[in-house]
Motif scaffolding. Structure first.
Motif, PDB file in Angstrom:
ATOM      1  N   PRO A 177       3.930  -7.768  -2.207  1.00 47.81           N
ATOM      2  CA  PRO A 177       2.524  -7.376  -2.046  1.00 47.81           C
ATOM      3  C   PRO A 177       1.566  -8.540  -1.855  1.00 47.81           C
ATOM      4  CG  PRO A 177       3.228  -7.108  -4.334  1.00 47.81           C
ATOM      5  CD  PRO A 177       4.466  -7.401  -3.530  1.00 47.81           C
ATOM      6  N   SER A 178       1.982  -9.760  -2.167  1.00 49.19           N
ATOM      7  CA  SER A 178       1.090 -10.906  -1.967  1.00 49.19           C
ATOM      8  C   SER A 178       1.011 -11.311  -0.499  1.00 49.19           C
ATOM      9  CB  SER A 178       1.561 -12.102  -2.801  1.00 49.19           C
ATOM     10  OG  SER A 178       2.825 -12.572  -2.345  1.00 49.19           O
ATOM     11  N   LEU A 179       1.942 -10.831   0.321  1.00 48.55           N
ATOM     12  CA  LEU A 179       1.946 -11.131   1.749  1.00 48.55           C
ATOM     13  C   LEU A 179       1.325  -9.977   2.526  1.00 48.55           C
ATOM     14  CD1 LEU A 179       5.604 -12.506   2.108  1.00 48.55           C
ATOM     15  CD2 LEU A 179       3.520 -13.799   1.612  1.00 48.55           C
ATOM     16  N   ARG A 180       0.849 -10.267   3.727  1.00 53.32           N
ATOM     17  CA  ARG A 180       0.377  -9.213   4.642  1.00 53.32           C
ATOM     18  C   ARG A 180       1.492  -9.029   5.683  1.00 53.32           C
ATOM     19  NH1 ARG A 180      -2.793  -6.805   1.743  1.00 53.32           N
ATOM     20  NH2 ARG A 180      -1.451  -7.905   0.297  1.00 53.32           N
ATOM     21  N   ILE A 181       2.184  -7.894   5.633  1.00 55.64           N
ATOM     22  CA  ILE A 181       3.337  -7.637   6.496  1.00 55.64           C
ATOM     23  C   ILE A 181       3.088  -6.345   7.260  1.00 55.64           C
ATOM     24  CG2 ILE A 181       5.837  -7.335   6.602  1.00 55.64           C
ATOM     25  CD1 ILE A 181       6.026  -8.710   3.869  1.00 55.64           C
ATOM     26  N   ASN A 182       2.919  -6.447   8.566  1.00 61.51           N
ATOM     27  CA  ASN A 182       2.604  -5.283   9.383  1.00 61.51           C
ATOM     28  C   ASN A 182       3.450  -5.253  10.651  1.00 61.51           C
ATOM     29  OD1 ASN A 182       0.133  -4.079   7.966  1.00 61.51           O
ATOM     30  ND2 ASN A 182      -0.486  -6.210   8.202  1.00 61.51           N
ATOM     31  N   VAL A 183       3.573  -4.064  11.220  1.00 63.62           N
ATOM     32  CA  VAL A 183       4.211  -3.913  12.521  1.00 63.62           C
ATOM     33  C   VAL A 183       3.119  -3.621  13.535  1.00 63.62           C
ATOM     34  CG1 VAL A 183       4.718  -1.450  12.126  1.00 63.62           C
ATOM     35  CG2 VAL A 183       6.020  -2.724  13.830  1.00 63.62           C
TER      36      VAL A 183
END
Length: 233
Positions: A177-183
């Motif tokens: 959750p500390s990262l921004r991970i998107n497609v």
């Protein structure tokens, strides 16, 4: 400065994304399997070449070691490398080997990259992962008769791989959750991947990828994005 790595960056969407992020002030590693292609792209862009094959564990690990030695951190990872599996064919002719080859690059390749680079991303104050997806992997779009994705015939391995990328993105976003991970769906862009059949320019297609790469710590994560923003999958 922000350190960014883009796979499959020697041409098409990857190259244009690199160009825009170099212009935005990022230090960009342009990754490609072929050393000459990586060097040529880096020379044209004012970027750093990185020889990396997402289907090869040792190659990916070596890439992570180099970035760690040179910068100690990775702020943005853009998983752009992908193959289409040879284009349309009768679905009954798609073999297990055909499917495995596409999944190995388009899906397992992302897992290899994240396994190697997550420690570097976690050292960033704003670690970002952008997985390049496709509307062809969206349930909503392939069922919507108003969408072009619903009218693309005889494709199996590529849409399946992009559907998998979406769920992969969600699971990593939940775990980190500390990262921004998107497609990100770049839209129907004219590139070598689709035989230049897309209606958008690479500049248009790269725009939502770049936007996701520039998101702040409070930006979305675990979402399916396109040029309009967050989209239902």
């Amino acid at each position: 400065m922000t350190t960014t790595l883009i796979t499959g960056a020697n041409k098409g969407l990857g190259f244009e994304t690199a160009r825009q992020l170099v212009s935005a002030g990022h230090i960009v590693y342009v990754a490609a399997r072929n050393p000459a292609h990586a060097q040529r792209a880096a020379d044209e862009l004012g970027a750093l070449p990185l020889v990396l094959d997402v289907t090869d564990d040792a190659s990916v690990r070596a890439g992570a070691v180099r970035v760690a030695e040179e910068h100690g951190v990775l702020d943005v990872l853009i998983n752009n490398a992908g193959i289409n599996g040879g284009g349309p064919q009768p679905l009954g002719e798609c073999t297990g080997s055909d499917m495995a080859a596409v999944l190995d690059t388009n899906v397992v390749g992302i897992v290899r990259m994240l396994h190697a680079f997550l420690p570097l991303l976690q050292r960033s104050g704003n670690g970002i992962v952008v997985n390049v997806g496709s509307g062809l992997g969206s349930f909503a779009r392939v069922h919507d008769p108003e969408r072009a994705e619903s009218r693309v015939p005889s494709l199996l391995a590529y849409p399946v791989s992009k559907a998998a990328v979406s769920m992969l993105t969600v699971q990593y976003a939940r775990a980190y959750p500390s990262l921004r991970i998107n497609v990100v769906d770049p839209g129907p862009t004219a590139t070598d991947l689709n035989g230049r059949q897309g209606v958008q320019s690479v500049e248009q297609g790269a725009a939502p990828i770049v936007q996701a790469a520039l998101t702040g710590p409070q930006g979305p994560t675990g979402t399916f994005l396109d040029a309009e923003g967050i989209s239902p999958w």
